[in-house]
Write an enzyme that holds these catalytic residues in place. Structure first.
Site, mmCIF file in Angstrom:
data_model
loop_
_atom_site.group_PDB
_atom_site.id
_atom_site.type_symbol
_atom_site.label_atom_id
_atom_site.label_comp_id
_atom_site.label_asym_id
_atom_site.label_seq_id
_atom_site.Cartn_x
_atom_site.Cartn_y
_atom_site.Cartn_z
ATOM 1 N N TYR A 144 0.867 -1.180 0.000
ATOM 2 C CA TYR A 144 0.000 0.000 0.000
ATOM 3 C C TYR A 144 0.899 1.224 0.000
ATOM 4 O O TYR A 144 1.842 1.313 0.781
ATOM 5 C CB TYR A 144 -0.866 -0.024 1.266
ATOM 6 C CG TYR A 144 -1.774 1.162 1.435
ATOM 7 C CD1 TYR A 144 -2.968 1.257 0.708
ATOM 8 C CD2 TYR A 144 -1.464 2.185 2.330
ATOM 9 C CE1 TYR A 144 -3.810 2.351 0.872
ATOM 10 C CE2 TYR A 144 -2.298 3.269 2.502
ATOM 11 C CZ TYR A 144 -3.478 3.349 1.772
ATOM 12 O OH TYR A 144 -4.309 4.425 1.943
ATOM 13 N N ASP A 239 9.437 2.754 -0.846
ATOM 14 C CA ASP A 239 8.462 3.462 -0.020
ATOM 15 C C ASP A 239 8.816 3.165 1.433
ATOM 16 O O ASP A 239 8.493 2.092 1.964
ATOM 17 C CB ASP A 239 7.050 2.992 -0.359
ATOM 18 C CG ASP A 239 6.002 3.680 0.505
ATOM 19 O OD1 ASP A 239 6.385 4.387 1.464
ATOM 20 O OD2 ASP A 239 4.800 3.508 0.222
ATOM 21 N N LYS A 267 5.457 9.870 8.378
ATOM 22 C CA LYS A 267 5.326 9.405 9.759
ATOM 23 C C LYS A 267 6.407 9.980 10.691
ATOM 24 O O LYS A 267 6.251 11.064 11.222
ATOM 25 C CB LYS A 267 5.280 7.878 9.804
ATOM 26 C CG LYS A 267 4.097 7.314 8.965
ATOM 27 C CD LYS A 267 3.845 5.877 9.227
ATOM 28 C CE LYS A 267 2.843 5.239 8.278
ATOM 29 N NZ LYS A 267 1.453 5.484 8.539
#
Ligand code: HOZ
Length: 430
Positions: A144, A239, A267
């Site tokens: 994802y 990623d 994050k």
């Protein structure tokens, strides 16, 4: 546990916000029941509006690697915000952040700050397409990369949790440009590149998959992808929104010794504030506007308060031994969970990297997306609620990684393992 206030808030929210939440997995749809609403969080704990306190293994989905509300992070935010919340002109903290990221992750010779991981990945594939003049991208089943159109093809995380790996609203003309293969399958990647390698702009991967539970790369797999991309002139995009600054200071690229062409982050570098970043080779990043023609922009990008929170968090984790210690804590937790499950006679295994882990209700090893899907999710859901009732908050989906922070000390882990022993016993008969 009383949940009256959370229940009342959720009822109000459902009338006004789709599913009552601003990000789908939070709705507890796959585990059942209703989400709790946060009142506050500190260290390893999150407290809900009814006063229930949980050891938190979600950590705001990754940013809180040093624990919630760390005094140093709060102080940096408080000091910075006195000067104003957003300027819309460059500020010094952006430069400090760029210096810090490029030093920590040397594959990033230049970096651009954005506001979320989704923005980072969208921008990275635009650079890949713009720089190579090719249209196709490759991603992995169960990975994802945020909710950009090109990524909602056989995706993990919330879309997988909800059974919507391909989303309505994504034009097929665009989705058709996304090719998907199985993670950790060497041959699948070789065959795909042999067939259409010359059309591939970039291959994007979560080097450790954190959105289909948690799956680690087989030995040599990331290197294999690196070689294929180089051979076929495609860009390798890591990623590292989840793994960045977590599985090693320099992320998975440092842990596995791979140099991607482009990387995406989020994050931890926001310390809990909304942040993302993408970076990579200078010749690629110099093609981004205004130094080049590939356009990407953002009103709040490089926000000073977000930069301050991120930099303070990086200060906390850039201390010698931080990640070794994080790995030790993660191992104590995962070993303890496995032994508690064994005592209860439950088929169960874990996967782990420093600061992140996966829980599977099946025997190990788990090395592929199919392995992950074969976990007994109904059993996971019962375990999730048994743990929640004992004051331990796990990710509310069998397809999300859990996160450990430096605030998860002996007492918190001991509490978790006690709760796990009771919970495994409780669900053993069911
Ligand atoms: N996409 C996140 C999980 N991988 C969920 C974010 C959230 O619900 O806050």
């Amino acid at each position: 546990m009383n949940h009256d206030r959370s229940h009342a808030l959720f009822s109000r929210a459902r009338e006004l916000i789709p599913g009552g939440v601003n990000s789908p997995v939070r709705a507890f749809k796959s585990v059942g029941g209703e989400p709790f609403f946060a009142q506050s969080a500190e260290g390893a704990f999150i407290t809900d509006v009814d006063g229930n306190r949980y050891v938190d293994y979600v950590g705001s989905w990754g940013p809180m690697i040093a624990g919630h509300a760390h005094p140093q992070v709060l102080a940096a935010v408080a000091e910075t915000m006195r000067n104003g919340l957003s300027f819309g002109v460059p500020n010094a903290l952006e430069v400090t952040m760029a210096e810090r990221i490029t030093k920590i992750a040397p594959s990033c010779e230049m970096v651009r700050m954005v506001n979320s991981g989704t923005e980072a990945t969208l921008s990275a594939i635009r650079v890949a397409r713009g720089a190579t003049g090719r249209s196709r991208i490759v991603k992995f089943e169960g990975c994802y990369h945020g909710h950009g159109d090109s990524f909602l093809v056989k995706a993990g995380s919330g879309v997988m949790t909800l059974g919507l790996p391909n989303s309505p609203g994504v034009p097929s003309a665009l989705a058709d440009l996304t090719l998907t293969i199985a993670y950790n399958d060497f041959d699948a990647a070789t065959i795909l590149f042999d067939e259409v390698g010359g059309d591939i702009a970039g291959l994007i991967i979560e080097p450790i998959v954190g959105n289909a539970n948690c799956i680690l790369p087989r030995d040599g797999y990331l290197q294999h992808l690196r070689e294929l991309c180089t051979k076929h002139g495609a860009l390798l995009i890591f990623d590292e929104v989840m793994t960045g600054f977590r599985v090693a200071l320099g992320g998975a690229q440092e842990r596995y010794g791979i140099t991607p062409d482009l990387s995406t982050f989020g994050k931890i570098i926001g310390g809990g504030m909304p942040v993302g970043a993408y970076g990579g080779r200078r010749d690629l990043m110099e093609q981004v506007a205004p130094s080049g023609p590939i356009y990407q922009a953002g009103t709040l990008s490089g926000n000073p308060v977000a930069m301050a929170a991120g930099l303070a968090t990086l200060d906390l984790i850039q201390v010698p031994g931080f990640h070794t210690d994080l790995e030790r804590r993660t191992n104590v937790l995962c070993d303890g969970l496995e032994s508690a499950a064994r005592e209860a006679g439950i088929a169960f295994t874990t996967t782990r990297a420093p600061g992140m882990f996966g829980l599977y209700f099946r025997e190990g090893p788990v090395e592929t997306f199919d392995d992950a899907k074969a976990s007994d999710t109904a059993r996971f859901n019962r375990f999730f609620h048994a743990m929640l009732g004992r004051g331990v908050y796990l990710a509310p989906s069998a397809f999300e990684a859990g996160f450990v922070s430096s605030a998860h000390g002996e007492a918190e882990i001991a509490h978790t393992l006690n709760a796990a022993r009771e919970s495994f016993k409780e669900i053993a008969g069911a």
